[in-house]
Every structure is written in C-alpha cells, then in structure tokens.
Design an enzyme around this catalytic site. Structure first.
Site, mmCIF file in Angstrom:
data_model
loop_
_atom_site.group_PDB
_atom_site.id
_atom_site.type_symbol
_atom_site.label_atom_id
_atom_site.label_comp_id
_atom_site.label_asym_id
_atom_site.label_seq_id
_atom_site.Cartn_x
_atom_site.Cartn_y
_atom_site.Cartn_z
ATOM 1 C CG ASP A 30 5.358 -3.371 8.887
ATOM 2 O OD1 ASP A 30 6.296 -2.569 8.888
ATOM 3 O OD2 ASP A 30 4.172 -3.056 9.111
ATOM 4 C CG ASP A 35 -1.298 -5.377 6.805
ATOM 5 O OD1 ASP A 35 -0.391 -4.527 6.876
ATOM 6 O OD2 ASP A 35 -1.822 -5.738 5.736
ATOM 7 C CB SER A 50 -23.796 -38.461 -18.510
ATOM 8 O OG SER A 50 -24.805 -37.547 -18.147
ATOM 9 C CG ASP A 69 -21.798 -35.738 -16.551
ATOM 10 O OD1 ASP A 69 -21.088 -36.239 -17.436
ATOM 11 O OD2 ASP A 69 -23.028 -35.851 -16.530
ATOM 12 C CG ASP A 119 3.271 -5.288 4.262
ATOM 13 O OD1 ASP A 119 3.744 -5.221 5.406
ATOM 14 O OD2 ASP A 119 2.807 -4.308 3.651
ATOM 15 C CG ASP A 125 -0.176 -0.188 2.530
ATOM 16 O OD1 ASP A 125 0.642 0.688 2.853
ATOM 17 O OD2 ASP A 125 -0.393 -1.217 3.206
ATOM 18 C CG ASP A 176 -1.349 -6.538 2.449
ATOM 19 O OD1 ASP A 176 -2.533 -6.799 2.222
ATOM 20 O OD2 ASP A 176 -0.951 -5.488 2.982
#
Length: 828
Positions: A61, A113, A372, A660, A111, A55, A119
């Site tokens: 971090d 938070d 099927s 299927d 990162d 951001d 992040d």
C-alpha cells in the site's frame, strides 16, 4: 620576569573595531549581505514500477513522502494507493528554494500499515543542483535494476515572483533572511464577567514553534526564515470563555494565515472567532549575526598574537643568545601540545611546564592546547592572570595537596545534595543537564577546596597584555546514534571563541550554551562555570559500545555490516537527452535501504551514549552552501561518511553532542594545524597510557589522508625502546610544522636526579617510576596519588625537559632560521 623592550614594529593601536573595549571578540562575518533570487520548484511524483514487498502477506500500500529541509520543515506526501505493485500518483508539490544552498530532496517510498508503523522501503536522495532552469526534467530512478523497480519523477525549476533574498555566507554555511513576527491577542467584545484565555499560536518553521499568546501589551515573537513559505496556526483551547454561572465550552478548527504575503512593517488583524482576534506585524530581522562566519582568526586573537610576539621575541633573543632583535616576520609561532590521561596528564604537565619555565622556553610559546586531563592543569593555571611569570613550584605544591587528599568526602550525602541543588539550578537556567555535569562538579570538589566561580571567558585577563600563551581546549562533536569513526568534528574552545573549524563558525565563549537560530542569538543563557567545562573536556563516560570496539580492535567490518544502512549510488540520467547535467559538482544520486528491525535494535544498543554532553547547537538553522564540498577549508577537515549527506550534518540538529577527543585521537593538534595559525614548532607532551607513539602515529596518518602538512612518522623502529625526545621535521614541505616529541618514559632519570648529576645508592629508589606497569599508581582511572608518587612524576617530567635542553634549543634555532630563510625568499 624579563625586562622587555617593545620593538619598533609593534603597533601601539591594539584595539581593533572587531574587538570590544573589554577584549571580547565581536562577531564579524566573512561576507556582507548579498541579494540572491529565489526559485520555484515543482515536483510531480508520477509513478513507481515493481515496488518491492515489505512482507509476503499482501501487496504494498504505497505512498511517497517528500522532504526538502532547506525549503520546509514539513514532510509532504502523496496519497496511498492500496494493493498495487505499480502505483501511479501524478501528484504535484511546490517548493520555494534558494539555489545558493545545497538542496537535496529526499523521496521516501513507504508501505502504509494500519496497525503497525509504516514500513520504510527506501529513500532516494537527489541533488537539485542537477536541474536546468526553465526546462522540465523527467527522471526515472532505477532503484533495483534486477527487479526492474523504478521511480518516475518530473522536476521544473522556474523564476519566483518574490523579491531577492539577502544571504550571508562564508562559502560553507549560509545564513538566510529571517523575519520577526510579533503577535498579540485582542478581545473583539468586552464581557463584564468574561476573561479571555491564552491562544496557542504555532509557526512550524520558526525557532519558537509554539507559544501561548495572551491579552497583554507584550507581544509574542516568532523568528522564521522569510522564504520558507511559513504559515501561522491559531488554536483556541476548550472553555475559551467563562462567565458568571455558565461555562461556554467550544473548540473551533485552527485558523491558518500564510506569512509570506504579509506586508513588511504593517499591522494585520486576523479574526479568530466572534470574540477574539490577533494582531500581527512582520518585520525583517536586520541585526548583525552573532555567529562569526569566517575561517580567519578573530580580531581578539590577532591582537593577542601581536602582543605576544613582543614577549616571544625577547625570550628567544635571550634563550638563543641572539645579537640582534628579531624582526616581526622573523618571530616563529611556537605551541605546546598536551595529550589526555586523567590525573597522570595533569600531574606530568605541571612538571613539563616547570622545566620549560626554568629554561625560559615557556615565554617562547604562543599557544597551549590540551584535552581531557591536561585541561585540568590549564584551567587551574589560567585562573591566575600572571601564572607563567611566577614560579610554578608553589602552584604545584597546592595541586599536590589536592591530588593526595581523600576523595570520598566528595561523595558524602551532604555534598551530593549540594551537587543536586546546583544541577537543578543549571537546568532552570536552560542547560540540558547530563552526567558529565555531575562529573565536572566532582572534579571541582576533588581538585579544590571550594566552589570556583571562574568562567572560560574570564581567562582573557591572562591574555590582555600577551603575558601568557593562549590556551585552546579541544573536544569532538559526534552524533548520539553512530560511532565516532563514522562521524566526528573538531570543536575548539578558547577564552575568545568556541567554534567548529570545519564550518568556519564561531561564537564568543561567553555565549556557548545559549540558543541560536540562523546565526542569531535567540536566548542568552548564563555562561557555565569552568568546572562544567572541565567535565565536558574530559567526558570519559561518553563512550558507546561501538566506540569501545573501535578503540580495542582494528577491524570494524563486522559491526558496520550490522549497524549501517545500505547506501549505494545509482544512475540518474534524465530521459530527455537534450538536457545536460548543469553542475559537475552535484552529489551523486543515492538510494538508502533502511536496516532491518534486528539491525536497528543492534545498532541502538551499540551506539547509545548514556552520558554524552549536550549543548544548544549554535549552527541551528544555518544551511550548507551549494559548493560546500568544494570549499578548501571544509575539505581539509572532511573525513567521515556523513560529510556527503548535507541533510544529516550538524546545522540540522538541536544539540551538539561533545565527546572527549581521546576517544578518537589522544592529541590536541587540530587547532594548531589550521593554516590561519601557521604554527612553526609544536612541543608535543605525551601522557597517554599504553603505546606512547600511537597518538603521534595516528596524527601523522590523519594528516596524510587529509593532505595537511605535517612531519612523516619515523618512529617505527623506536617504539619499544624510546628516547626522551625526538625532533621531527618535513624538509620537503615548507608549511609543515617542526615537532619536538616528548614521550612520557623513565629512561636516564633512573640513574640521574638532574642532568649530569648521578644518583647516590641511597637515591636510586627515587628514580624508579613505574608509569605503565600492571601495578602502576598512575593508571588513568586513579584520581588519588601518594605524595611520593606525585613527586616522582613531577620530577621525572621536569627532568625529561631539562635533560633535553640541547634538543629544545636546536628546534628553536631551526624555526628561527627557517623564518629568516623564507623571509629572504619572499620578494620585497
């Protein structure tokens, strides 16, 4: 039934050691246990430069997480360095790895938070096959050359002091050595009024993960890979001891015990606190695998084919009016391949089989495959062990009664209550109940009068003497968060086995749905009734929005742009030039950039499968061989983007998500194209809506891309004016099967009620069969037909077979002559 004489080449000793007395297959592996040494891997995360910002508010971090699923289920991580675009960690992590498996280390840069979720900036996928032994490799991964973003990591691969590990492999999957830990609790002091409560014992790397261990003679068992360096954690709940009028509540930190240092077979006591202790014993899990690892056919199927050859040889002699008996190596392998299409495919397939029976060609077939709606026909027929030797017309009349009846009573409240009770029972047995289970019960109610107790494995009774063709039912295994264009795997079901042919992994059909770990049966769950399998094989409700888009459009670029993560390869030459790349077969180093929040939300909406069938994954715990991508068997079916990402393949997920097959290709060819089966002639019975040639064209294109021998597609000019039958062969490829293609069309049937017998003016209306028009009674969504509509479709299908008797005989002669020609070319 024809009077058959057994040729001299038929073996009379038909019970093989790989087959039980009841005819069920016994799991046999492609390889015996072999000892391989383990190695110690040291990873030092050094530093990162010019970290991108998640951001614009703050500096990153940053921390790095490490995940190596072939060595540990636990994700490790560095410490977080705050507000720094050039963090330096110099942190070291150790793993014990097995170099016989494909080890891909995932280094994720995040990162941190405090309020919102962390992040995820990017992930580096690094194939450890590139490392050289006993030499440090210093890597600088260029994550974004334009921004000078780099991640520096140092690797060292050394010997491990541990004993060699016993492995079983088929060249694609590897079963690693498993140990069994038995744990029970003991009281260290006896209180007159005291009662010890259960302990919570956790072994994260084990199949069981967490169990409550009580003070009782029966120990709790944990199955874990021996070389995953597992640990046992013992936790005491609050109010561990209560006595008389007082209640002593206390909670201590969990007690931890490494398991890799336990002496095998010797009891070890671990004190938990002053009041209790746990006794534990670790022993090798030495029983044979319950999953068959191998690409060959199971012994039961081989024995069936030997018996079926007797039937086929006699039928071909009569049909082709041969003067001499066919020798064993002159008998061709013939298969009937049916497509899906709901009640339309079920009804038309009865007509086709009736026609083949009247020509005595049904006895020439060794296989019938379907998906099927075609599986509805197959499952009904195989409830009778002698069905192909009996006149099919009474069976068709009974099916007609159910197709034309009112289906609304199946949805009445009392019936829905019965469905609910049965689904609750199914859940208690250990199945993950989904809407397709309800769909299976609905099919049973609509196509029968009462509960059908038959199971897939019980269809072996129809094969015990080779009296019927072997049925194979087909689905695809998908993921619940991607399109089936991005990931799908063929999954075949027979009365003998269920398996994923790409991996060469099979289990006895009665064990499908049970829980497995590392190739061993952990918890047996009762086999499903056949109605649940019908719901699975025709799970028409499992489509997601992206699948629907792919079915209706040829361009996928727009949706993939918004739903796929960005993946690109990067250069990863080590900084030390004297260290060469040690394995030319290693995967490219890849950087994965996660999609944005908006893209992820869009992806979730598009790829969500509300009603997918989920069954316990019998590949759980198995790992991929280090050279799995070079295996010719795996490469034959390797066709999606995830095949090069071993950590994301099927062996790592808890459940199979089965779909299927018609949502990808509306045909059941793949089981017949396995080179182990060597099918010579395939009679293609087509029932799909819309283009009749599309499944054939898609199969031809698929086989061309996969390098699978198959006839070339030659029907471009015929698509708008189809004939009743086409003979397709590939004279340039001796291994390619001959295909006899029957599109479901109404051509000469309009004027002829039988081959060569014209209709009178009063009978012309019976020849008007609107199969695909806008007002057709045969739409795929229709479960109910009128009597007239049912009869017309059956008679049309039967007529198309009978009217092309010459083409059928021509195809049979071709494959018999081909077998004789190939025999003469082989040296004695």
């Amino acid at each position: 039934m024809l009077q058959r004489q057994v040729p001299a080449w038929v073996s009379h000793n038909l019970l093989d050691p790989g087959q039980a007395e009841d005819g069920s297959p016994v799991a046999t592996c492609a390889s015996e246990e072999t000892l391989f040494p383990c190695h110690l891997l040291t990873v030092r995360v050094v530093r990162m430069k010019n970290v991108r910002q998640a951001d614009i508010v703050s500096q990153p971090d940053c921390f790095v997480s490490l995940w190596l699923p072939t060595a540990s289920h636990e994700r490790l991580r560095t410490r977080t360095i705050s507000n720094c675009p050039n963090p330096e960690w110099n942190e070291t992590f150790n793993f014990q790895i097995q170099t016989q498996v494909k080890n891909v280390l995932e280094l994720s840069v995040c990162d941190e938070d405090t309020v919102t979720p962390d992040d995820h900036l990017l992930t580096v996928l690094y194939d450890l096959t590139k490392l050289c032994f006993r030499k440090k490799t210093y890597m600088k991964f260029p994550l974004n050359p334009e921004g000078m973003e780099e991640l520096e990591v140092e690797f060292l691969l050394e010997e491990s002091p541990s004993a060699p590990e016993a492995l079983i492999t088929n060249g694609v999957l590897v079963s690693r050595q498993v140990s069994c830990l038995e744990v029970h609790a003991e009281s260290r002091r006896h209180k007159k009024h005291g009662k010890m409560k259960d302990l919570l014992v956790t072994v994260k790397e084990s199949f069981e993960h967490t169990q409550r261990v009580s003070h009782c003679p029966n120990p709790a068992c944990f199955h874990y890979p021996k070389y995953f360096q597992p640990q046992m954690h013992v936790e005491m709940p609050k109010q561990q001891w209560s006595c008389g009028l007082c209640c002593c509540a206390h909670k201590n930190d969990p007690v931890c015990q490494p398991l890799d240092c336990l002496p095998e077979g010797q009891a070890v006591t671990l004190p938990v606190n002053e009041n209790c202790e746990v006794q534990m014993t670790s022993t090798p899990c030495s029983q044979p695998l319950d999953v068959r690892l191998g690409f060959s056919l199971c012994q039961a199927e081989l024995e069936f084919l030997q018996k079926r050859k007797v039937v086929v040889a006699e039928a071909l002699k009569q049909v082709l009016q041969l003067e001499e008996d066919l020798q064993e190596d002159e008998v061709p392998l013939i298969a009937i391949m049916a497509t899906g299409g709901g009640t339309r495919s079920m009804t038309a397939m009865y007509g086709h089989l009736l026609g083949l029976q009247k020509l005595n060609i049904l006895d020439c077939a060794s296989y019938i495959t379907g998906l099927s709606g075609a599986t509805w026909t197959m499952a009904t027929l195989y409830s009778d062990p002698e069905w192909s030797s009996k006149n099919l017309e009474p069976t068709i009349f009974e099916v007609r009664r159910h197709v034309v009846k009112d289906k609304m009573p199946a949805l009445f409240p009392d019936q829905l209550c019965k469905f609910q009770e049965e689904l609750q029972q199914r859940s208690q047995e250990g199945y993950k109940v989904t809407f397709t289970d309800f769909w299976g019960l609905l099919i049973e109610a609509c196509l029968g009068d009462e509960r059908n107790e038959c199971k897939l494995s019980e269809q072996r009774a129809a094969l015990c003497r080779g009296q019927n063709p072997l049925p194979i039912y087909l689905t695809i295994n998908v993921k619940d968060d991607v399109s089936n264009q991005d990931f799908r795997e063929w999954c075949e079901f027979s009365p003998y086995e269920v398996g994923l042919q790409k991996y060469g992994a099979y289990i006895p059909s009665e064990l499908f749905g049970s829980e497995f770990f590392m190739g061993r049966l952990m918890k047996r769950i009762p086999e499903s009734r056949i109605c649940y399998m019908l719901g699975l094989w025709s799970s028409i409700f499992s489509l997601n929005l992206l699948d629907a888009w792919n079915l209706s459009h040829t361009s996928e670029e727009f949706f993939h742009r918004w739903t796929r993560e960005r993946v690109h390869d990067i250069e990863d030459e080590p900084l030390l030039p004297e260290i060469p790349k040690c394995d030319a077969n290693a995967l490219d180093t890849t950087v994965v950039i996660p999609a944005s929040w908006l893209s992820n939300t869009f992806r979730t909406i598009l790829t969500h499968r509300a009603f997918v069938s989920e069954f316990h994954n019998f590949l759980l715990g198995l790992q991929l061989h280090t050279e799995y991508l070079q295996s010719s068997e795996f490469s034959k079916w390797k066709d999606t983007v995830l095949d090069g990402f071993p950590n994301q393949l099927t062996q790592s997920v808890n459940h199979l998500c089965l779909l299927d097959t018609a949502f990808f290709v509306n045909s059941s060819y793949p089981p017949l194209l396995r080179p182990e089966r060597k099918v010579d002639l395939i009679i293609h019975l087509n029932y799909c809506a819309g283009s009749q040639t599309k499944p054939m064209r898609q199969t031809c294109e698929y086989c061309t891309v996969q390098n699978i021998p198959f006839p070339e597609y030659t029907l471009q000019d015929e698509e708008n004016n189809l004939k009743e039958c086409y003979l397709m062969e590939n004279s340039q490829e001796s291994d390619a099967p001959t295909v006899l293609f029957f599109p479901l069309i109404n051509d000469t049937f309009q004027k002829y009620k039988a081959p060569g017998v014209e209709r009178s003016p009063e009978e012309m209306e019976q020849g008007q069969v609107d199969i695909y028009g806008p007002k057709t009674p045969y739409a795929t969504k229709e479960l109910t037909y009128t009597e007239a509509a049912f009869d017309k479709l059956v008679k049309l299908s039967e007529y198309n077979i009978l009217n092309n008797k010459d083409k059928l005989l021509q195809a049979l002669r071709l494959v018999v002559e081909k077998k004789k020609r190939l025999k003469s070319q082989c040296p004695p």
